[in-house]
Design a protein around this motif. Structure first.
Motif, mmCIF file in Angstrom:
data_model
loop_
_atom_site.group_PDB
_atom_site.id
_atom_site.type_symbol
_atom_site.label_atom_id
_atom_site.label_comp_id
_atom_site.label_asym_id
_atom_site.label_seq_id
_atom_site.Cartn_x
_atom_site.Cartn_y
_atom_site.Cartn_z
ATOM 1 N N PRO A 55 33.008 9.775 38.387
ATOM 2 C CA PRO A 55 31.992 10.676 37.844
ATOM 3 C C PRO A 55 31.036 11.138 38.937
ATOM 4 O O PRO A 55 30.764 10.415 39.890
ATOM 5 N N GLY A 56 30.543 12.350 38.768
ATOM 6 C CA GLY A 56 29.674 12.934 39.787
ATOM 7 C C GLY A 56 28.452 12.100 40.077
ATOM 8 O O GLY A 56 27.979 12.047 41.217
ATOM 9 N N PHE A 57 27.926 11.412 39.049
ATOM 10 C CA PHE A 57 26.693 10.652 39.258
ATOM 11 C C PHE A 57 26.919 9.364 40.030
ATOM 12 O O PHE A 57 25.972 8.661 40.369
ATOM 13 N N SER A 58 28.187 9.038 40.305
ATOM 14 C CA SER A 58 28.462 7.732 40.903
ATOM 15 C C SER A 58 28.307 7.713 42.414
ATOM 16 O O SER A 58 28.335 6.647 43.024
ATOM 17 N N GLY A 59 28.133 8.865 43.060
ATOM 18 C CA GLY A 59 27.963 8.814 44.503
ATOM 19 C C GLY A 59 28.280 10.121 45.189
ATOM 20 O O GLY A 59 28.304 11.179 44.565
ATOM 21 N N SER A 60 28.537 9.992 46.487
ATOM 22 C CA SER A 60 28.665 11.167 47.338
ATOM 23 C C SER A 60 30.093 11.692 47.365
ATOM 24 O O SER A 60 31.035 11.049 46.894
ATOM 25 N N VAL A 101 11.003 28.380 39.217
ATOM 26 C CA VAL A 101 11.878 27.281 39.626
ATOM 27 C C VAL A 101 12.764 26.932 38.441
ATOM 28 O O VAL A 101 12.298 26.937 37.296
ATOM 29 N N SER A 102 14.027 26.660 38.717
ATOM 30 C CA SER A 102 14.916 26.168 37.665
ATOM 31 C C SER A 102 15.164 24.685 37.903
ATOM 32 O O SER A 102 15.686 24.307 38.954
ATOM 33 N N VAL A 103 14.753 23.878 36.942
ATOM 34 C CA VAL A 103 14.985 22.430 37.030
ATOM 35 C C VAL A 103 16.272 22.119 36.270
ATOM 36 O O VAL A 103 16.412 22.503 35.100
ATOM 37 N N ILE A 104 17.187 21.454 36.948
ATOM 38 C CA ILE A 104 18.446 21.071 36.300
ATOM 39 C C ILE A 104 18.393 19.573 36.041
ATOM 40 O O ILE A 104 18.361 18.772 36.983
ATOM 41 N N HIS A 105 18.372 19.217 34.778
ATOM 42 C CA HIS A 105 18.313 17.798 34.428
ATOM 43 C C HIS A 105 19.743 17.271 34.348
ATOM 44 O O HIS A 105 20.470 17.564 33.381
ATOM 45 N N GLY A 106 20.132 16.532 35.391
ATOM 46 C CA GLY A 106 21.486 15.994 35.447
ATOM 47 C C GLY A 106 21.759 15.444 36.833
ATOM 48 O O GLY A 106 20.851 15.353 37.663
ATOM 49 N N PRO A 107 22.994 15.086 37.112
ATOM 50 C CA PRO A 107 23.343 14.591 38.449
ATOM 51 C C PRO A 107 23.173 15.691 39.495
ATOM 52 O O PRO A 107 23.307 16.874 39.188
ATOM 53 N N ALA A 108 22.890 15.284 40.733
ATOM 54 C CA ALA A 108 22.678 16.270 41.797
ATOM 55 C C ALA A 108 23.911 17.142 42.007
ATOM 56 O O ALA A 108 23.802 18.300 42.414
ATOM 57 N N GLY A 109 25.098 16.575 41.725
ATOM 58 C CA GLY A 109 26.332 17.330 41.925
ATOM 59 C C GLY A 109 26.374 18.609 41.107
ATOM 60 O O GLY A 109 26.846 19.643 41.570
ATOM 61 N N CYS A 110 25.867 18.553 39.874
ATOM 62 C CA CYS A 110 25.862 19.759 39.028
ATOM 63 C C CYS A 110 24.987 20.832 39.665
ATOM 64 O O CYS A 110 25.328 22.016 39.654
ATOM 65 N N ALA A 111 23.841 20.403 40.201
ATOM 66 C CA ALA A 111 22.946 21.372 40.849
ATOM 67 C C ALA A 111 23.602 21.929 42.100
ATOM 68 O O ALA A 111 23.512 23.126 42.380
ATOM 69 N N HIS A 112 24.287 21.061 42.835
ATOM 70 C CA HIS A 112 24.957 21.547 44.050
ATOM 71 C C HIS A 112 26.043 22.564 43.713
ATOM 72 O O HIS A 112 26.143 23.605 44.365
ATOM 73 N N HIS A 113 26.864 22.256 42.719
ATOM 74 C CA HIS A 113 27.921 23.197 42.331
ATOM 75 C C HIS A 113 27.328 24.591 42.133
ATOM 76 O O HIS A 113 27.835 25.587 42.637
ATOM 77 N N ASN A 114 26.250 24.621 41.379
ATOM 78 C CA ASN A 114 25.673 25.914 41.021
ATOM 79 C C ASN A 114 24.910 26.540 42.175
ATOM 80 O O ASN A 114 24.964 27.753 42.372
ATOM 81 N N PHE A 115 24.214 25.722 42.941
ATOM 82 C CA PHE A 115 23.499 26.262 44.099
ATOM 83 C C PHE A 115 24.487 26.910 45.066
ATOM 84 O O PHE A 115 24.266 28.011 45.580
ATOM 85 N N SER A 116 25.584 26.195 45.301
ATOM 86 C CA SER A 116 26.588 26.701 46.229
ATOM 87 C C SER A 116 27.165 28.029 45.733
ATOM 88 O O SER A 116 27.318 28.986 46.498
ATOM 89 N N LEU A 117 27.464 28.084 44.456
ATOM 90 C CA LEU A 117 28.022 29.306 43.864
ATOM 91 C C LEU A 117 27.023 30.460 43.944
ATOM 92 O O LEU A 117 27.364 31.578 44.361
ATOM 93 N N LEU A 118 25.782 30.191 43.559
ATOM 94 C CA LEU A 118 24.777 31.252 43.546
ATOM 95 C C LEU A 118 24.450 31.712 44.962
ATOM 96 O O LEU A 118 24.227 32.900 45.212
ATOM 97 N N HIS A 119 24.444 30.769 45.889
ATOM 98 C CA HIS A 119 24.161 31.114 47.278
ATOM 99 C C HIS A 119 25.275 32.000 47.833
ATOM 100 O O HIS A 119 25.017 33.018 48.489
ATOM 101 N N ALA A 120 26.511 31.617 47.563
ATOM 102 C CA ALA A 120 27.640 32.406 48.056
ATOM 103 C C ALA A 120 27.641 33.794 47.428
ATOM 104 O O ALA A 120 27.937 34.794 48.094
ATOM 105 N N THR A 121 27.280 33.870 46.157
ATOM 106 C CA THR A 121 27.219 35.171 45.495
ATOM 107 C C THR A 121 26.143 36.043 46.126
ATOM 108 O O THR A 121 26.328 37.240 46.333
ATOM 109 N N GLY A 122 25.018 35.416 46.454
ATOM 110 C CA GLY A 122 23.947 36.152 47.127
ATOM 111 C C GLY A 122 24.409 36.700 48.463
ATOM 112 O O GLY A 122 24.114 37.838 48.821
#
Lengths: 351, 376
Positions: free
Chosen positions: B110-115, A32-53
């Motif tokens: 900022p990304g952390f501020s919401g949807s 498992v890769s844990v990304i410590h940060g806002p969910a948006g950063c994880a989404h950006h990368n998940f979306s990219l990696l998923h599309a690449t897959g």
């Protein structure tokens, strides 16, 4: 990706360290890769990696967990959120947890290493990343491979002279599987087989056999620090790059054969025949005019392209058809073949 | 927000950029790292700019870098919009003061501020659309470049409005910036989750019933309009649709459908499947913020594991959603509705709104279900 017309300093456009590291850690199965940060950063990368897959005809078993930082964690610190995310990861009964951080985490100063260093019962490996604060995309790739290599036992294993490792494939590359197959084909001409893809859809148990190979084939020269690390650890010498272009493929066979103690002459002869046949198939393009720009003619990719142009008797001029240049050097003879199909399509279309 | 496995929803920064990038006449500058730039740039295929900040900008301040980029872009006749991402938002720099010499639209998102939706609506509110009672026609609302049906929706609604003799006023958010200050007093909506609230809403355009009701209101609101051709087209196309669905039901059971999307699109899909195929809607996984009032119950599904759990729990034979859902559907039939739809080449501007939108959606559903049932 769209290019930006701004007057950019090139070091600013090196991409995200986090994305580079994730392109490696998510390719380790049973992790498992844990990304410590806002969910948006994880989404950006998940979306990219998923599309690449999807592009590569398989959806990797992506397993990302975001610590989901919001305003409160940004203000008061996010170490508790990281701890909760690691606990969630461990509940999935995986072999290893990789922890990667984002720019905002590095800016506020969370002590990620301390959280990872707790006794979690399974390996929790911190991969140094911090978005733009950590360097470039390529830095992320190297850091992740180095961190993974660091978790493996360091003893030198008995070598099998007929197996080699592939080091640092570009997992987000559109042609990653085609390039791998081409290298495997060339190695097979020498009687060599591939042991471990470090790392591309690789299981933890497979990684344990990394030290058994007699040779490491690096994806390109940016992987040299990882090659050096693996040499120090396992005494395995490395070939600095996948083969590029026609002559580059023959050189690859020679150098690899010599290092592996195998006479490369028969393989080189077979491959020359294949290349002659390939060029015969495109002989109808002789005399055609095309245009493109070689920004740095001394690069291997450009040398390979210049060689193809000369051997096919193509002309280059500003009135020629614009042909696409591959984003990365054409790997092997088959990479040249695909490039030539794209060129012929452009010549046929006159655009 | 608790930790989230494989989150499926873009951040507020992406939402703000999506809104702003829809307007010609604006150059959007993402004030953040290259990582923050590349994701919206690759999704939106819009000419975005970025400050591409690096470590030294954090230590010594990002003022010089931001000014360098804005200075280079200014003077081109385009308004510049600066969107701040996570790190610049917490540096404490007075970006408004830094850019005071320039005519810049500043969106702190900022990304952390919401949807995504929050970021989109925040940016639109800062653009401050205005109504001009003298502007003819009707606005088209809820248009987002992130939506794979964005272009198709605008083309389809323009076609229908033209058939009714009503011009298109402003498209929110896919239009010239200058038209934002003079929106019509009437609006119709595509994706209701992104509705701006500008003007009097004459209704939605998802589903044939919705189009019918909305065009009747358009007919009432606009003297000189003639919505009869649109209403006639709805009737004739609905007849064709009903025939196709009826033929399907002669051989096959109705699908058991799981739908994953924003509230607006999900409600449309559920209503269409129920009405024309007598489908059982086994679950609706809501990707965005829950709608205030909906005809179908939904549960949050903003992570990959949420989707996986819902599909495992309900075992649908039809899954409607994005590429994420497609990869989790198992043996179920699949129809794309939700971004991203990445695994197929998409060139034709397919709509989901209007008459053609419903026909296109139902055609995809029926064909996917037939292929599944027939083992094709």
């Amino acid at each position: 990706m769209p290019s930006n017309p701004l007057p950019l300093n090139s070091c600013r456009s090196g991409g995200c360290t986090l994305t580079g590291a994730l392109s490696v850690t998510t390719s380790v199965r049973d992790s498992v890769s844990v990304i410590h940060g806002p969910a948006g950063c994880a989404h950006h990368n998940f979306s990219l990696l998923h599309a690449t897959g999807l592009d590569n005809d398989h959806v990797a078993a992506l397993n990302l967990i975001s610590s989901g930082m919001q305003d409160m964690e940004v203000i008061f610190g996010g170490e508790d959120a990281l701890g909760a995310a690691i606990r969630s990861a461990i509940r999935q009964d995986v072999s290893v947890v990789y922890v990667l951080s984002t720019c905002i985490v590095e800016t506020i100063g969370d002590d990620v290493a301390a959280v990872c260093g707790r006794d979690w019962g399974v390996p929790v490996v911190r991969v140094p990343t911090a978005g733009f604060l950590g360097g470039s995309f390529q830095t992320g790739v190297s850091n992740a491979l180095t961190a993974i290599a660091g978790t493996m036992p360091g003893r030198v294993l008995p070598k099998d002279p007929h197996i080699v490792n592939i080091i640092g494939e570009k997992n987000l590359e559109y042609e990653v599987e085609e390039n791998y197959r081409e290298v495997a084909r060339l190695l097979a001409l020498l009687g060599l087989t591939i042991n471990v893809r470090f790392v591309h859809c690789t299981g933890i148990n497979e990684l344990a056999g990394l030290g058994e190979a007699s040779l490491n084939i690096l994806r390109d020269d940016e992987m040299q620090p990882v090659g050096d690390l693996l040499y120090r650890k396992y005494r395995i010498p490395s070939i600095p790059s996948f083969p590029v272009g026609l002559s580059g493929s023959l050189d690859f066979l020679k150098v690899t054969g010599d290092l592996a103690g195998i006479d490369p002459a028969p393989a080189i002869s077979d491959e020359k025949d294949r290349q002659d046949s390939l060029l015969d198939g495109f002989s109808g393009t002789a005399g055609s005019m095309l245009r493109f720009s070689l920004t740095a003619p001394d690069l291997p990719a450009n040398r390979a392209i210049s060689e193809v142009i000369a051997r096919l008797d193509l002309k280059v001029g500003k009135d020629g058809a614009r042909v696409p240049m591959p984003p990365s050097p054409p790997v092997g003879t088959e990479g040249v073949r695909r490039m030539l199909h794209r060129w012929r399509r452009a010549l046929n279309a006159g655009m | 927000m608790p930790e989230c496995e494989n989150p499926l929803v873009p951040c507020a920064m992406t939402g703000a950029v999506t809104c702003l990038a829809g307007f010609s006449g604006i150059t959007v500058v993402i004030h953040g790292s290259s990582g923050c730039y590349y994701y919206p740039a690759s999704l939106l295929h819009a000419p975005l700019a970025g400050t591409f900040i690096v470590e030294q900008d954090i230590i010594f301040g990002s003022e010089d870098r931001l000014l360098e980029v804005v200075r280079d872009l200014s003077g081109s006749g385009m308004r510049i919009a600066v969107v701040t991402s996570c790190v610049p938002a917490i540096l404490g720099e007075d970006i408004k003061a830094i850019l005071s010499s320039y005519d810049v639209i500043l969106v702190d998102s900022p990304g952390f501020s919401g949807s995504f939706e929050a970021g989109y609506k925040n940016a639109l509110s800062i653009l401050a659309p205005g109504i001009d009672p003298g502007t003819a026609g009707v606005n088209i609302d809820g248009v987002s470049r992130l939506d794979p049906f964005c272009r198709g929706n605008v083309i389809e609604l323009t076609r229908l409005l033209s058939a009714a003799g009503v011009p298109v006023a402003t498209v929110l958010c896919s239009d010239e910036l200058g038209k934002l200050a003079s929106c019509s007093q009437y609006t119709i909506t595509t994706d209701g989750d992104l509705a701006s609230g500008i003007g009097t809403n004459l209704g939605g355009t998802l589903g044939l019933d919705g189009v019918r009701q909305t065009f009747r209101k358009i007919g009432d609101a606009f003297d000189g309009s003639d919505v009869a051709p649109v209403l006639t087209e709805i009737d004739s196309e609905e007849e064709r649709l009903v025939r196709a669905c009826d033929k399907f039901l002669r051989r096959f059971d109705p699908p058991r459908a799981a739908i994953f999307s924003g509230s607006s699109y999900a409600s449309f899909a559920a209503a269409a499947l129920k009405k024309y195929l007598d489908a059982e809607i086994v679950c609706i996984g809501n990707r965005g913020e829950p709608a205030g009032q909906a005809d179908f119950l939904s549960v949050p599904a903003s992570g990959y594991s949420d989707v996986r759990d819902l599909i495992r729990k309900h075992s649908p034979d039809l899954v409607i959603g994005s590429s994420f859902e497609k990869s989790l559907r198992g043996t179920a039939a699949f129809t794309g509705l939700t971004p991203p739809l990445k695994d197929r080449v998409r060139l034709f501007p397919e709509p989901i709104a209007g008459i053609s939108g419903t026909l296109s959606f139902m055609e995809d559903v029926i064909n996917a279900c037939i292929d599944r049932e027939s083992g094709r």
